[in-house]
Scaffold this motif. Structure first.
Motif, PDB file in Angstrom:
ATOM      1  N   LEU A   1       0.847  -1.190   0.000  1.00 26.89           N
ATOM      2  CA  LEU A   1       0.000   0.000   0.000  1.00 26.89           C
ATOM      3  C   LEU A   1       0.885   1.244   0.000  1.00 26.89           C
ATOM      4  CD1 LEU A   1      -2.545  -1.145   2.747  1.00 26.89           C
ATOM      5  CD2 LEU A   1      -2.677  -1.509   0.265  1.00 26.89           C
ATOM      6  N   LEU A   2       0.555   2.194  -0.837  1.00 28.23           N
ATOM      7  CA  LEU A   2       1.338   3.427  -0.963  1.00 28.23           C
ATOM      8  C   LEU A   2       0.418   4.617  -0.737  1.00 28.23           C
ATOM      9  CD1 LEU A   2       2.247   1.456  -3.737  1.00 28.23           C
ATOM     10  CD2 LEU A   2       4.247   2.875  -3.296  1.00 28.23           C
ATOM     11  N   ASP A   3       0.698   5.378   0.315  1.00 27.04           N
ATOM     12  CA  ASP A   3      -0.152   6.501   0.709  1.00 27.04           C
ATOM     13  C   ASP A   3       0.474   7.815   0.255  1.00 27.04           C
ATOM     14  OD1 ASP A   3      -1.964   8.199   1.854  1.00 27.04           O
ATOM     15  OD2 ASP A   3      -1.331   7.844   3.919  1.00 27.04           O
ATOM     16  N   GLU A   4      -0.062   8.382  -0.846  1.00 22.92           N
ATOM     17  CA  GLU A   4       0.472   9.637  -1.408  1.00 22.92           C
ATOM     18  C   GLU A   4       2.006   9.606  -1.411  1.00 22.92           C
ATOM     19  OE1 GLU A   4      -1.258  12.190  -2.616  1.00 22.92           O
ATOM     20  OE2 GLU A   4      -3.240  12.164  -1.713  1.00 22.92           O
ATOM     21  N   PRO A   5       2.623   8.610  -2.038  1.00 24.72           N
ATOM     22  CA  PRO A   5       4.062   8.382  -1.853  1.00 24.72           C
ATOM     23  C   PRO A   5       4.967   9.448  -2.446  1.00 24.72           C
ATOM     24  CG  PRO A   5       3.220   6.968  -3.583  1.00 24.72           C
ATOM     25  CD  PRO A   5       2.025   7.625  -2.958  1.00 24.72           C
ATOM     26  N   PHE A   6       4.459  10.260  -3.374  1.00 22.77           N
ATOM     27  CA  PHE A   6       5.327  11.225  -4.049  1.00 22.77           C
ATOM     28  C   PHE A   6       4.970  12.678  -3.719  1.00 22.77           C
ATOM     29  CE2 PHE A   6       4.525   7.576  -6.970  1.00 22.77           C
ATOM     30  CZ  PHE A   6       5.716   6.910  -6.710  1.00 22.77           C
ATOM     31  N   SER A   7       4.089  12.893  -2.752  1.00 26.65           N
ATOM     32  CA  SER A   7       3.571  14.236  -2.511  1.00 26.65           C
ATOM     33  C   SER A   7       4.621  15.201  -1.983  1.00 26.65           C
ATOM     34  CB  SER A   7       2.393  14.182  -1.538  1.00 26.65           C
ATOM     35  OG  SER A   7       2.796  13.643  -0.294  1.00 26.65           O
TER      36      SER A   7
END
Length: 352
Positions: A158-164
């Motif tokens: 799971l990736l939570d807004e990984p590039f924000s």
């Protein structure tokens, strides 16, 4: 067999429904994305999958095992789910190699070192194992966080807004790199983001979320060219809506002429004479000096290889057009245009 399946899940804060009857499934090795504006419930869905929250209705299945329902709640540590957080959450006092090895304490020393070395090679940080997180760039820290999450070979990532936290130019490039890494590892993943460029660069399938529901779950191409409702059409890409009148099941007349498609998309009626609104994307309006159809340039945005022109039609309605940047027209100038619509999308006309 699906790796993850959500069946009509609900989640509420008190009386406020955050997630409402949401369903999705992902096959092994697929990358999915929940895309939507802030507050639509996408991160809550991720937390329910991870085990940080318990659903109040519906079911969460991972590898055909029920892990969450109103009566069942498997602890997060037993779900074999990895997570990459928005702020990376690296241990500052540990080296890059030690961060990656953190979840591998059950492996023997040699096997653990081999796994760390392989992952650092995969994420392009083979020479950085002895450095500390604060010595790395934001993009490098994100790769370390990804390697650490992948190290125990989770069944689902799971990736939570990984590039924000990264600059705009780096986001899309890193999204493509992460997709390649996930493919290499054979990892099934779900990402949440509000940035459609990240979503389209990463995901095989994308779910557009609004008010706790998935409005459309589809391939990025379908979301752009065949949105099923106005919210999806507005949220994905750019476009305008021109009033139209149905001439038959597959034909609609607009100010720019008659459009035909063997299969119309959208929620508009198909009856002859029915008033509708037609979605036009910037790539549907072609600059053509030889065309008798003229439009006035009222705004322009330079994008390197292209200009995005805002054009005023005779009625005063406006359309958008992507034009190669060697066609540098002045504001107020009239230019020739023609319509080239491969996907005709019609919606119910807005009430006056």
């Amino acid at each position: 067999m699906s790796v993850i399946e959500l069946n009509n899940i609900d989640y509420s804060h008190g009386r406020h429904a955050v997630v409402n009857g949401l369903s999705l499934r992902l096959e092994p090795g697929s990358v999915g994305c929940l895309l939507g504006p802030s507050g639509c419930g996408k991160t809550t869905v991720l937390r329910c999958i991870a085990g940080f929250e318990q659903v109040s209705g519906g079911e969460v299945w991972i590898d055909d095992v029920l892990v969450s329902s109103a009566k069942v709640h498997m602890p997060a540590e037993r779900r074999r789910v990895g997570m990459v957080f928005q702020d990376y959450a690296l241990f500052p006092h540990m080296t890059v190699a030690d961060n990656v090895a953190f979840g591998l304490r059950e492996l023997a020393g040699g096997e653990r070192r081999a796994r760390v070395a392989d992952l650092l090679e995969t994420v392009g940080l083979a020479r950085e194992g002895g450095r500390y997180p604060h010595e790395l760039s934001g993009g490098q820290q994100q790769r370390v966080a990804l390697a650490r999450a992948l190290a125990p070979r989770p069944r689902l990532l799971l990736l939570d807004e990984p590039f924000s936290n990264l600059d705009v130019e780096l986001r899309e490039r890193l999204a493509l790199e992460v997709r390649t890494i996930l493919r290499h590892e054979g990892t099934t993943a779900i990402m949440v983001t509000h940035d459609q460029h990240e979503a389209f660069a990463m995901a095989d399938e994308v779910g557009i979320m609004h008010e706790g529901r998935i409005q459309q779950w589809d391939r990025p191409y379908e979301l752009y060219h065949r949105p099923i409702n106005r919210f999806v059409a507005d949220f994905v890409g750019q476009g305008v809506f021109l009033p139209g009148k149905m001439l038959g099941d597959n034909q609609v007349n607009i100010e720019l002429g008659t459009l035909y498609s063997s299969k119309l998309s959208g929620d508009g009626g198909r009856g002859r004479g029915q008033r509708v609104e037609v979605l036009l994307r910037p790539d549907d309006i072609i600059h053509d000096d030889a065309s008798p159809l003229q439009a006035e340039v009222v705004a322009k945005a330079f994008r390197g290889a292209e200009f995005l022109y805002t054009l005023r039609l005779g009625s005063g309605a406006q359309v958008l057009s992507l034009v190669p940047s060697h066609h540098d027209h002045a504001l107020g100038e009239s230019i020739g245009i023609r319509v080239a619509v491969d996907h005709v999308v019609v919606f119910q006309a807005a009430l006056a």
